[in-house]
Design a protein around this motif. Structure first.
Motif, PDB file in Angstrom:
ATOM      1  N   TYR A 103      -5.142  64.980  68.139  1.00 44.83           N
ATOM      2  CA  TYR A 103      -3.935  64.775  69.211  1.00 44.83           C
ATOM      3  C   TYR A 103      -4.134  65.735  70.224  1.00 44.83           C
ATOM      4  O   TYR A 103      -3.529  65.619  71.477  1.00 44.83           O
ATOM      5  CB  TYR A 103      -2.426  64.780  68.349  1.00 44.83           C
ATOM      6  CG  TYR A 103      -2.480  63.875  67.502  1.00 44.83           C
ATOM      7  CD1 TYR A 103      -2.424  62.505  67.678  1.00 44.83           C
ATOM      8  CD2 TYR A 103      -2.452  63.910  65.965  1.00 44.83           C
ATOM      9  CE1 TYR A 103      -2.246  61.537  66.890  1.00 44.83           C
ATOM     10  CE2 TYR A 103      -2.252  62.971  65.094  1.00 44.83           C
ATOM     11  CZ  TYR A 103      -2.130  61.887  65.470  1.00 44.83           C
ATOM     12  OH  TYR A 103      -2.128  60.769  64.632  1.00 44.83           O
ATOM     13  N   GLU A 104      -4.595  67.180  69.909  1.00 44.98           N
ATOM     14  CA  GLU A 104      -4.619  68.044  71.027  1.00 44.98           C
ATOM     15  C   GLU A 104      -5.675  67.458  72.097  1.00 44.98           C
ATOM     16  O   GLU A 104      -5.153  67.670  73.377  1.00 44.98           O
ATOM     17  CB  GLU A 104      -5.143  69.382  70.380  1.00 44.98           C
ATOM     18  CG  GLU A 104      -4.951  70.455  71.176  1.00 44.98           C
ATOM     19  CD  GLU A 104      -3.646  71.041  71.501  1.00 44.98           C
ATOM     20  OE1 GLU A 104      -3.363  70.750  72.786  1.00 44.98           O
ATOM     21  OE2 GLU A 104      -2.924  70.968  70.626  1.00 44.98           O
ATOM     22  N   ARG A 105      -6.593  67.266  71.624  1.00 47.95           N
ATOM     23  CA  ARG A 105      -7.526  66.808  73.037  1.00 47.95           C
ATOM     24  C   ARG A 105      -7.234  65.412  73.466  1.00 47.95           C
ATOM     25  O   ARG A 105      -7.288  65.370  74.686  1.00 47.95           O
ATOM     26  CB  ARG A 105      -9.013  66.443  72.186  1.00 47.95           C
ATOM     27  CG  ARG A 105     -10.100  66.217  73.202  1.00 47.95           C
ATOM     28  CD  ARG A 105     -10.635  67.732  73.628  1.00 47.95           C
ATOM     29  NE  ARG A 105     -11.524  67.452  74.651  1.00 47.95           N
ATOM     30  CZ  ARG A 105     -11.250  67.142  75.999  1.00 47.95           C
ATOM     31  NH1 ARG A 105      -9.824  67.351  76.251  1.00 47.95           N
ATOM     32  NH2 ARG A 105     -12.039  67.004  76.872  1.00 47.95           N
ATOM     33  N   ALA A 106      -6.725  64.324  72.904  1.00 45.80           N
ATOM     34  CA  ALA A 106      -6.011  63.249  73.261  1.00 45.80           C
ATOM     35  C   ALA A 106      -4.757  63.656  74.310  1.00 45.80           C
ATOM     36  O   ALA A 106      -4.821  62.917  75.371  1.00 45.80           O
ATOM     37  CB  ALA A 106      -5.608  62.381  72.083  1.00 45.80           C
ATOM     38  N   ALA A 107      -3.921  64.578  73.923  1.00 49.30           N
ATOM     39  CA  ALA A 107      -2.864  64.879  74.685  1.00 49.30           C
ATOM     40  C   ALA A 107      -3.588  65.382  76.157  1.00 49.30           C
ATOM     41  O   ALA A 107      -2.848  65.429  77.295  1.00 49.30           O
ATOM     42  CB  ALA A 107      -1.968  66.039  74.080  1.00 49.30           C
ATOM     43  N   GLN A 108      -4.612  66.342  76.011  1.00 46.44           N
ATOM     44  CA  GLN A 108      -5.233  66.713  77.234  1.00 46.44           C
ATOM     45  C   GLN A 108      -5.801  65.671  78.120  1.00 46.44           C
ATOM     46  O   GLN A 108      -5.652  65.672  79.331  1.00 46.44           O
ATOM     47  CB  GLN A 108      -6.314  67.855  76.993  1.00 46.44           C
ATOM     48  CG  GLN A 108      -5.851  69.190  76.205  1.00 46.44           C
ATOM     49  CD  GLN A 108      -6.868  69.882  75.634  1.00 46.44           C
ATOM     50  OE1 GLN A 108      -8.363  69.589  75.810  1.00 46.44           O
ATOM     51  NE2 GLN A 108      -6.602  71.037  74.859  1.00 46.44           N
ATOM     52  N   ASN A 133       3.140  64.204  67.903  1.00 46.14           N
ATOM     53  CA  ASN A 133       2.151  64.586  66.618  1.00 46.14           C
ATOM     54  C   ASN A 133       1.922  66.051  66.813  1.00 46.14           C
ATOM     55  O   ASN A 133       1.407  66.416  65.472  1.00 46.14           O
ATOM     56  CB  ASN A 133       0.981  63.523  66.504  1.00 46.14           C
ATOM     57  CG  ASN A 133       1.515  62.384  66.110  1.00 46.14           C
ATOM     58  OD1 ASN A 133       1.594  62.196  64.739  1.00 46.14           O
ATOM     59  ND2 ASN A 133       1.918  61.413  66.797  1.00 46.14           N
ATOM     60  N   LEU A 134       1.933  66.577  67.738  1.00 49.22           N
ATOM     61  CA  LEU A 134       1.745  67.961  67.896  1.00 49.22           C
ATOM     62  C   LEU A 134       2.762  68.942  67.843  1.00 49.22           C
ATOM     63  O   LEU A 134       2.862  70.086  67.814  1.00 49.22           O
ATOM     64  CB  LEU A 134       1.145  68.465  69.188  1.00 49.22           C
ATOM     65  CG  LEU A 134      -0.258  67.898  69.378  1.00 49.22           C
ATOM     66  CD1 LEU A 134      -0.865  68.182  70.822  1.00 49.22           C
ATOM     67  CD2 LEU A 134      -1.434  68.572  68.353  1.00 49.22           C
ATOM     68  N   ASP A 135       4.155  68.259  67.430  1.00 49.46           N
ATOM     69  CA  ASP A 135       5.580  68.947  67.231  1.00 49.46           C
ATOM     70  C   ASP A 135       5.848  69.572  68.619  1.00 49.46           C
ATOM     71  O   ASP A 135       6.749  70.527  68.629  1.00 49.46           O
ATOM     72  CB  ASP A 135       5.421  70.008  66.018  1.00 49.46           C
ATOM     73  CG  ASP A 135       5.408  69.253  64.656  1.00 49.46           C
ATOM     74  OD1 ASP A 135       5.903  68.324  64.619  1.00 49.46           O
ATOM     75  OD2 ASP A 135       4.708  69.722  63.855  1.00 49.46           O
ATOM     76  N   ARG A 136       5.428  69.022  69.744  1.00 48.98           N
ATOM     77  CA  ARG A 136       5.709  69.698  70.993  1.00 48.98           C
ATOM     78  C   ARG A 136       7.125  68.707  71.357  1.00 48.98           C
ATOM     79  O   ARG A 136       6.735  67.818  72.337  1.00 48.98           O
ATOM     80  CB  ARG A 136       4.585  69.807  71.807  1.00 48.98           C
ATOM     81  CG  ARG A 136       3.652  70.930  71.627  1.00 48.98           C
ATOM     82  CD  ARG A 136       2.278  70.651  72.152  1.00 48.98           C
ATOM     83  NE  ARG A 136       2.243  70.729  73.814  1.00 48.98           N
ATOM     84  CZ  ARG A 136       1.137  70.579  74.196  1.00 48.98           C
ATOM     85  NH1 ARG A 136      -0.227  70.316  73.800  1.00 48.98           N
ATOM     86  NH2 ARG A 136       1.153  70.459  75.547  1.00 48.98           N
ATOM     87  N   ALA A 140       7.456  66.150  74.290  1.00 45.15           N
ATOM     88  CA  ALA A 140       7.118  64.746  74.139  1.00 45.15           C
ATOM     89  C   ALA A 140       8.420  63.725  74.654  1.00 45.15           C
ATOM     90  O   ALA A 140       8.262  62.642  75.162  1.00 45.15           O
ATOM     91  CB  ALA A 140       7.143  64.319  72.331  1.00 45.15           C
ATOM     92  N   GLU A 141       9.478  64.373  74.409  1.00 44.17           N
ATOM     93  CA  GLU A 141      10.852  63.583  74.789  1.00 44.17           C
ATOM     94  C   GLU A 141      10.575  63.334  76.316  1.00 44.17           C
ATOM     95  O   GLU A 141      11.227  62.225  76.751  1.00 44.17           O
ATOM     96  CB  GLU A 141      11.998  64.434  74.442  1.00 44.17           C
ATOM     97  CG  GLU A 141      13.221  63.715  74.678  1.00 44.17           C
ATOM     98  CD  GLU A 141      14.280  64.404  74.200  1.00 44.17           C
ATOM     99  OE1 GLU A 141      15.485  63.858  74.094  1.00 44.17           O
ATOM    100  OE2 GLU A 141      14.224  65.626  74.024  1.00 44.17           O
ATOM    101  N   SER A 166      15.564  62.447  66.144  1.00 40.77           N
ATOM    102  CA  SER A 166      16.011  62.767  64.902  1.00 40.77           C
ATOM    103  C   SER A 166      15.050  64.068  64.454  1.00 40.77           C
ATOM    104  O   SER A 166      15.789  65.146  63.814  1.00 40.77           O
ATOM    105  CB  SER A 166      15.219  61.726  64.081  1.00 40.77           C
ATOM    106  OG  SER A 166      15.287  61.867  62.441  1.00 40.77           O
ATOM    107  N   ALA A 167      13.841  64.451  65.115  1.00 35.19           N
ATOM    108  CA  ALA A 167      13.167  65.773  64.588  1.00 35.19           C
ATOM    109  C   ALA A 167      13.762  66.940  65.321  1.00 35.19           C
ATOM    110  O   ALA A 167      13.905  67.977  64.657  1.00 35.19           O
ATOM    111  CB  ALA A 167      11.846  65.595  65.072  1.00 35.19           C
TER     112      ALA A 167
END
Length: 432
Positions: A103-108, A133-136, A140-141, A166-167
């Motif tokens: 996910y880190e690389r995907a987010a970049q 998925n990175l809890d950021r 994300a929101e 929810s999180a």
């Protein structure tokens, strides 16, 4: 697949057949058969510096999903370097890496795509999922809200916004998002399931039951839906309905150890001890190291007066889980019943530390101390028993015991939960 295999067998150099066959293997998650074809094609095309980009995207995807992160990273870096400012290539590469959990690389990559092609729903949606998925969560929101502003009729983005809310502890907002998602899609069992889960978290178990029922009705192929429906019914002390939910699941998944265990637990609460024992034994056939099943069978065997077998079962439970309170308590009270007070005492003392709110263990300690002539200790335990028993009655916490405990809490089954990732908004296999 057989046709491509035949074509490749008759013409081993047929690159298109090899590629198409490899794509099908990847779709089947048969990476051991896919990767050799892809690697040969990449080598024949000049390696990662010269081979076709669609081929390299497929190779990076296969490496990543096969758990070969180093190779996936090497190919992905080469693809990114060659893609330059092509947002489609970057986005497709991001999808491949996100699908493999990178996910880190995907987010970049999704972020880079968003800068090159801003305000694209698919990009913002997948960026939001990767960031979640990175809890950021705040980022994300923001990405998901931007996606929802572009396409307000996409159920999936509201489902994801519900997960984020929810999180972040915003239950009412999460429920509103999931309800909107369910209203936008004719059948959305995941949304109904998550509504139910949020209601349970808020101690509104009765309100959760209809949503669990909808999840089961819309997707009867998910064991977790039957499990959570039954647990919600059980916590509402509707034991017959709980067992019915577990048995509905078992009609489809007879080999599910957790469902067999929980059906036994509900049957025990109903007083159907023979039926409970049948389910517990079946659960042990499927999960031989299930300490809770041994503990429950031990309790049932005590009730039948089969003391030697009960002791064997309870000691087996404690060998598997030394911190199991019901087994500790039940073995202790069995030994008191057999007048083996010295043997019972250390078990009951440990049980009092494990089940701090259980009055029964203190009553058994009172009996053991009394028979051993330890009056001061016996008086202390009797006083603790009376205090805890009064508190139990005042809070109406009685119900079907689990071993010695009067708590109705079910042992947490291994249920799993909906994937944090979910389906990407736009997964397209690159074609040649």
């Amino acid at each position: 697949m057989p046709l491509f295999e035949r074509a490749l067998a008759s013409s081993p150099a047929y690159a298109q057949a090899a590629y198409n066959l490899a794509v099908l293997y990847v779709a089947r998650k048969d990476f051991a058969r896919a990767l050799p074809h892809l690697e040969r094609l990449a080598a024949a095309g000049g390696g990662v510096d010269r081979a076709d980009l669609p081929l390299l995207l497929t190779l990076a995807d296969a490496y990543a999903r096969a758990g070969r992160g180093a190779e996936a990273g090497r190919v992905a870096a080469a693809v990114e370097g060659r893609a330059g400012g092509d947002p489609r290539v970057l986005f497709t590469l991001g999808l491949a890496l996100a699908g493999a959990g990178a996910y880190e690389r995907a987010a970049q990559l999704f972020g880079a795509t968003n800068r090159l092609r801003p305000n694209t729903y698919e990009v913002l949606y997948n960026l939001g999922v990767a960031l979640f998925n990175l809890d950021r969560l705040e980022e994300a929101e923001r990405a998901l809200r931007d996606a929802a502003a572009l396409k307000g009729d996409e159920a999936e983005v509201f489902f994801r916004l519900g997960l984020v809310a929810s999180a972040r502890g915003r239950a009412d907002e999460a429920l509103a998002h999931w309800q909107r998602a369910a209203s936008l899609r004719t059948s959305y069992p995941e949304a109904h399931f998550m509504i139910a889960e949020e209601l349970v978290k808020a101690r509104r178990g009765d309100a959760a039951v209809p949503f669990y029922e909808r999840a089961v009705g819309q997707d009867p192929a998910q064991p977790v839906y039957y499990t959570r429906l039954g647990v919600a019914q059980f916590r509402g002390r509707r034991y017959r309905e709980a067992r019915a939910a577990f048995e509905r699941g078992l009609a489809r998944f007879p080999g599910d150890g957790a469902l067999n265990y929980l059906a036994g637990y509900a049957a025990r609460a109903e007083g159907e001890f023979d039926l409970a024992a049948k389910y517990f034994r079946r659960s042990l056939e499927l999960q031989p190291d299930n300490a809770a099943a041994y503990a429950n069978l031990g309790f049932l065997t005590i009730e039948r007066g089969q003391h030697e077998e009960a002791e064997r079962l309870l000691r087996r439970a404690l060998a598997l889980d030394p911190e199991n309170f019901p087994a500790t308590y039940d073995l202790g009270r069995l030994l008191v019943r057999l007048k083996r007070y010295a043997d019972a005492l250390p078990l009951l003392e440990r049980g009092a530390r494990l089940g701090t709110r259980d009055p029964g263990v203190h009553y058994q300690l009172f009996l053991a101390y009394s028979r051993l002539g330890r009056k001061a200790d016996a008086d202390r335990e009797l006083a603790v028993f009376k205090r805890l028993e009064e508190a139990r009655k005042a809070s109406d916490a009685g119900g079907a015991p689990m071993g010695g405990s009067r708590s109705e809490d079910l042992p947490p089954p291994e249920t799993g939960a909906p994937s944090k990732t979910g389906p990407p908004a736009d997964v397209k296999q690159p074609s040649r």
